[in-house]
Design a protein around this motif. Sequence first.
Motif, PDB file in Angstrom:
ATOM      1  N   GLY A 520      29.353  32.610  19.584  1.00 61.36           N
ATOM      2  CA  GLY A 520      29.717  34.018  19.572  1.00 61.36           C
ATOM      3  C   GLY A 520      29.206  34.778  20.774  1.00 61.36           C
ATOM      4  O   GLY A 520      29.549  35.948  20.965  1.00 61.36           O
ATOM      5  N   THR A 521      28.362  34.126  21.595  1.00 64.30           N
ATOM      6  CA  THR A 521      27.807  34.794  22.770  1.00 64.30           C
ATOM      7  C   THR A 521      28.369  34.192  24.059  1.00 64.30           C
ATOM      8  O   THR A 521      29.037  34.878  24.832  1.00 64.30           O
ATOM      9  N   ASP A 658      24.958  38.090  19.459  1.00 57.16           N
ATOM     10  CA  ASP A 658      26.127  38.754  18.864  1.00 57.16           C
ATOM     11  C   ASP A 658      25.996  39.060  17.386  1.00 57.16           C
ATOM     12  O   ASP A 658      26.792  39.823  16.841  1.00 57.16           O
ATOM     13  N   ASP A 659      24.997  38.493  16.675  1.00 57.43           N
ATOM     14  CA  ASP A 659      24.992  38.700  15.228  1.00 57.43           C
ATOM     15  C   ASP A 659      23.641  39.220  14.747  1.00 57.43           C
ATOM     16  O   ASP A 659      22.759  39.563  15.544  1.00 57.43           O
ATOM     17  N   THR A 688      24.219  43.282  23.226  1.00 57.14           N
ATOM     18  CA  THR A 688      24.970  42.686  22.121  1.00 57.14           C
ATOM     19  C   THR A 688      26.401  42.434  22.563  1.00 57.14           C
ATOM     20  O   THR A 688      26.907  43.096  23.486  1.00 57.14           O
ATOM     21  N   VAL A 689      27.047  41.490  21.924  1.00 58.86           N
ATOM     22  CA  VAL A 689      28.425  41.155  22.259  1.00 58.86           C
ATOM     23  C   VAL A 689      29.349  41.902  21.304  1.00 58.86           C
ATOM     24  O   VAL A 689      29.331  41.677  20.096  1.00 58.86           O
ATOM     25  N   GLY A 690      30.122  42.813  21.857  1.00 60.64           N
ATOM     26  CA  GLY A 690      30.999  43.645  21.045  1.00 60.64           C
ATOM     27  C   GLY A 690      30.428  45.043  20.910  1.00 60.64           C
ATOM     28  O   GLY A 690      29.220  45.217  20.782  1.00 60.64           O
ATOM     29  N   SER A 694      23.903  48.426  17.027  1.00 53.92           N
ATOM     30  CA  SER A 694      22.953  47.365  17.350  1.00 53.92           C
ATOM     31  C   SER A 694      21.641  47.986  17.808  1.00 53.92           C
ATOM     32  O   SER A 694      21.590  49.143  18.239  1.00 53.92           O
ATOM     33  N   TYR A 699      26.002  46.685  25.705  1.00 51.40           N
ATOM     34  CA  TYR A 699      26.978  45.776  25.102  1.00 51.40           C
ATOM     35  C   TYR A 699      27.912  45.231  26.167  1.00 51.40           C
ATOM     36  O   TYR A 699      28.146  45.850  27.213  1.00 51.40           O
ATOM     37  N   ASP A 702      32.961  40.671  25.045  1.00 55.20           N
ATOM     38  CA  ASP A 702      33.249  39.356  24.469  1.00 55.20           C
ATOM     39  C   ASP A 702      32.523  38.265  25.254  1.00 55.20           C
ATOM     40  O   ASP A 702      31.921  38.532  26.306  1.00 55.20           O
ATOM     41  N   PRO A 703      32.565  37.010  24.761  1.00 53.92           N
ATOM     42  CA  PRO A 703      31.876  35.915  25.462  1.00 53.92           C
ATOM     43  C   PRO A 703      32.346  35.708  26.890  1.00 53.92           C
ATOM     44  O   PRO A 703      31.553  35.286  27.747  1.00 53.92           O
TER      45      PRO A 703
END
Length: 731
Positions: A520-521, A658-659, A688-690, A694, A699, A702-703
């Motif tokens: 996800g990253t 990302d999570d 963070t991704v997205g 957070s 941010y 996306d990856p």
Amino acid sequence: MMSRSYTNLLDLAEGNFSVMSQPRDKKRLTRVMTVPGVISELDDDQANTVSSDVPSSVNQDRIIIPPVIFTKFYHGFCKQNLWPLFHYMLPLSVNHGGTFDRFLWEAYVAANKIFSQRVIEVINPEDDYVWIHDYHLMVLPTFLRRRFNRLRMGFFLHSPFPSSEIYRTLPVREEILKALLNSDLIGFHTFDYARHFLSCCSRMFGLEYQSKRGYIGLEYYGRTIGIKIMPVGVHMEQIESALRLADEESRIGELKRQFEGKTVLLGVDDMDVFKGVNLKILATEQLLKRHPKWQGKAVLVQITNPAWGRGKDLESTHAEIKASCMRINQAFGQTGYEPLIFIDKPVSLSERVAYYTIAECVVVTAVRDGMNLTPYEYVACRQGVSESSGPKKSMLVVSEFIGCSPSLSGAIRVNPWNIEATAEAMNEAISMVDAEKQLRHEKHYRYVSAHDVAFWSRSFFQDMERTCKDHFRRRCWGIGLSFGFRVVALDPNFRQLSIDHMESVYLRSKNRAILFDYDGTVMPQASHNKAPSAEVISIINTLSGDTKNIVFVVSGRGRESLDKWFSPCNKLGIAAEHGYFMRWSSDDKWEVCGQSSEFGWKEIAEPVMKLYTEATDGSSIETKESSLGLTKGLVAEKIFTTMDESGRQADFVLCIGDDRSDEEMFEIISSSISGGILSSNTSVFACTVGQKPSKAKYYLDDPAEVVNMLQALAEASDPGSLTDTESDISL
């Protein structure tokens, strides 16, 4: 192709439903703190209690819902769908609960939409708080939130909230739940109701809640929704006023003379299928049969307020009660004595209060009730009796299925379905010695007087202020259509990572810590082939080959997979299974960072897990060496600490994930700075991704953007610092 009803619903949510074009009174409501409306006057728990401030008749200029819509909205969706379901009656047939009618749902939405328009006319969104009450207006928060993103808004449910198994049978379950989540504070009478609501949020939307310092918070798109548990109370001053009026009218004295020598048990209920009135009457019959000493002496006075709803169920319930009263009175009645007095008509407030004062015991046998303030009112009235009547005492027999039951520790609780046990409880209540009755009354009165309706409202408002204190500090965006609308709240400092800025800081730094998640990253979640590409391997080799850098992949995956995938990256640090296993390079041995390496319990757990896997379609077991891994935050702290102790305190930190598990890394950075492990001058890029709420400050979308950013850093690395030899610092 969408059905017509669904299309209408979308139009309605946008304010374009044809019913909205009907002419309506343009008179503006005055700006006041509270405007009584027709809804609160027409319903259950509040309407017939002395704690209600609403007038007894409907003031016509307050009516804002057109009559045709009102019938479908109130008698239709509210009373045929929500009211039965929230009281655990499943719509099993047309004659039992009724089937779902989408046109009634549209009327419900229309009524809430009209209500929102009238609220919008009078509200000042910068200064005002909005407090919405009960299940009639459960979708109102969405309409108001669509208009004012930062509006401070609370909702209180005066009925039960059913278990998730019951609630999830409602066809519009998601629409209503999402609408409620547009509130800032949601209140319930009891912990059970709140727990059921939170369970629905978890099962339907995967939302989690946290309890901090006694407050329950539900995280929803960057907003923390408060959950308030506080039973409503009675209006003590109003009860005292009603008592004075009853005394002035001499009604109390008349009732004392009427029931002289008798022991009065009292029931005050609405005519409703859930109030258990007939169960109470049958329990009285058992009391007279099992304890003949009460024949000719014990009297149950049952006051039944007119029904608010309609339907065959109510008619049959009413007929059943009358038949039971007639039969029991014929069997046990004597000259001048009837064991059951059924008052089936509206009773004035002063008369009801007078009955409270002469009753030895109040009996509430509802099979399901949101709160029920009758016991509170009774206790308050018994406190108000004159001193000449002797010591103040009261007794309560209450159903365990009503909201006020947990707060009345001195009451005798019963399962109303168990008629024999209820009869024994009634006998115990009226047979108890006066000293014990007095002690129980004093305990109840202390609670009822301290937790009155004013205390309840103050407490709710204080929590609403606390929950909404950051409203105007955060950046908010409204997203989604129809009842999918929600507000995303982000910290004002949260912004997209500028690669150019980070690159310039990167070049000036001397000791860098680069930590990144994997799935996800740098690897898209949807990818089936999880092995890193040659491009990613090349970038990581360049970054980890820079002697100024400590580079770690921090993942929840097992060490075997990560070791295989990153075997070409000799100088890459790997933290597997959330940090349970760590190594600083391919030449180092794996460190076990957990407290124990004894996993004999897995031999016991694995067969059990296999049984559940076989019984659960679509499930599988992912084999890891430890399912008790450390948090990623502790991994980050260990890396920073090791660098600091070796004389290479990081002056540049890049942390990407990302999570939820990666949020622990972002959170630990602040404590590392305050603890001196990182310098206050350290340049920190927590990303963070997205674009989502957070603890990170930055941010990337996306990856692919993450890989581009790492590529830019790799290209910026000083060629002179790249080496094939080991770092001169042993970590």
